[in-house]
Scaffold this motif. Structure first.
Motif, PDB file in Angstrom:
ATOM      1  N   HIS A 152      75.900  -9.468  67.168  1.00  0.00           N
ATOM      2  CA  HIS A 152      76.223 -10.884  66.960  1.00  0.00           C
ATOM      3  C   HIS A 152      75.043 -11.555  66.251  1.00  0.00           C
ATOM      4  CE1 HIS A 152      78.510 -14.537  67.939  1.00  0.00           C
ATOM      5  NE2 HIS A 152      77.345 -15.114  68.174  1.00  0.00           N
ATOM      6  N   ASP A 166      73.667 -15.003  64.674  1.00  0.00           N
ATOM      7  CA  ASP A 166      73.831 -16.459  64.736  1.00  0.00           C
ATOM      8  C   ASP A 166      73.125 -17.145  63.571  1.00  0.00           C
ATOM      9  OD1 ASP A 166      75.333 -16.997  67.191  1.00  0.00           O
ATOM     10  OD2 ASP A 166      73.627 -16.065  68.212  1.00  0.00           O
ATOM     11  N   HIS A 197      78.258 -15.369  63.106  1.00  0.00           N
ATOM     12  CA  HIS A 197      78.696 -16.651  63.668  1.00  0.00           C
ATOM     13  C   HIS A 197      78.022 -17.758  62.869  1.00  0.00           C
ATOM     14  CE1 HIS A 197      78.538 -19.494  67.445  1.00  0.00           C
ATOM     15  NE2 HIS A 197      79.230 -20.004  66.438  1.00  0.00           N
ATOM     16  N   MET A 253      77.101 -21.306  62.074  1.00  0.00           N
ATOM     17  CA  MET A 253      76.975 -22.679  62.569  1.00  0.00           C
ATOM     18  C   MET A 253      76.342 -23.477  61.439  1.00  0.00           C
ATOM     19  SD  MET A 253      75.757 -21.580  66.386  1.00  0.00           S
ATOM     20  CE  MET A 253      75.333 -19.934  65.801  1.00  0.00           C
ATOM     21  N   ASP A 307      81.192 -16.877  73.964  1.00  0.00           N
ATOM     22  CA  ASP A 307      79.780 -16.905  73.549  1.00  0.00           C
ATOM     23  C   ASP A 307      79.052 -18.057  74.234  1.00  0.00           C
ATOM     24  OD1 ASP A 307      77.370 -16.836  72.165  1.00  0.00           O
ATOM     25  OD2 ASP A 307      78.227 -17.406  70.220  1.00  0.00           O
TER      26      ASP A 307
END
Ligand code: DX5
Ligand code: ZN
Length: 237
Positions: free
Chosen positions: A31, A33, A69, A71, A178
């Motif tokens: 994962h 970020d 992911h 953001m 998450d």
């Protein structure tokens, strides 16, 4: 039950080794970020770092998917860059895209899986006209921006509601959760219907990666098994 360690809590000075270590310890996904100091207050890493870890994201000769992911806002310009950098899945927040359907199509047109991320207070109607186009739904159980926050309990009924909606589609759409996942809440999260768990601080902070991943997975699986009561099995059949 897939476990996706979040590199946000890894040692950034040794990121390649950390990726190897969590894969050896049983990680199913990595994962990744991405924070832009705009959509979220924090600032992390981008496509160059994704590309740098890509050679380490392997188990034997099999690639281990990099679960990006985003953001960031806006999102679309970064998507081809992450495709080029070796991402396998890209998830984004509906608040960060002007045209959600277009962003989903862009991700899939580049051969990646597409996910939509819902914050704790983002309503489920965001899934109304797009769920069938998705490969995964990522439910945040903290507000995005930082690792090491506490799990927000009222996300549990939301996980159950999304599980029902996914089941109703009859499609294989992953339900990833998450934020604040630890061994001691993984059973409840698995019981609510998650099939993919992100864990950052719970994996990297203790130093015992294999034990931490196994504990989260075992507890989540126990929760998943409890979910499948005889009544439920009859219903599913
Ligand atoms: C939060 C990130 C999460 C976070 C998870 O914005 O999206 O992936 O790093 O870290 P823990 O497991 O420590 O909450
Ligand atoms: Zn994340």
């Amino acid at each position: 039950m897939r476990i996706a360690p979040s590199l946000l809590s890894a040692d950034f000075a040794r990121l390649g080794e950390e990726v190897t270590a969590v894969i050896d310890a049983g990680a199913d996904l990595i994962h990744f970020d991405v924070m832009d100091n705009h959509y979220v207050p924090n600032l992390t890493v981008g496509p160059l770092v994704c590309q740098a870890i890509k050679p380490y994201a392997v188990r034997g000769d099999q690639p281990v998917p990099i679960d990006v992911h985003l953001m960031v806002k806006p999102v679309d310009a970064l998507i081809p860059m992450f495709a080029q950098a070796g991402a396998s899945l890209i998830s984004f927040h509906p608040e960060a895209s002007e045209h959600i359907d277009r962003t989903v199509q862009l991700i899939r047109s580049l051969g990646m899986k597409a996910g939509l991320v819902l914050n704790p207070a983002t309503p489920l109607h965001c899934l109304d006209h797009v769920l069938e186009q998705l490969d995964l739904v990522l439910l945040m159980s903290v507000n995005p921006g930082y690792g090491g926050q506490s799990f927000i309990e009222h996300v549990l009924p939301k996980i159950e509601a999304v599980r029902r909606r996914i089941d109703a589609t009859g499609r294989d759409i992953w339900l990833e959760v998450d934020g604040g996942i630890k061994a001691d809440n993984a059973q409840r999260v698995g019981n609510a219907g998650a099939d993919t768990l992100v864990a950052g601080s719970a994996v990297f902070s203790g130093g015992r990666y294999r034990e931490s991943i196994a504990a989260i997975r075992d507890n989540a699986l126990a929760g998943q098994r409890l979910r499948r009561t005889p009544a439920r099995r009859a219903h599913d059949a």
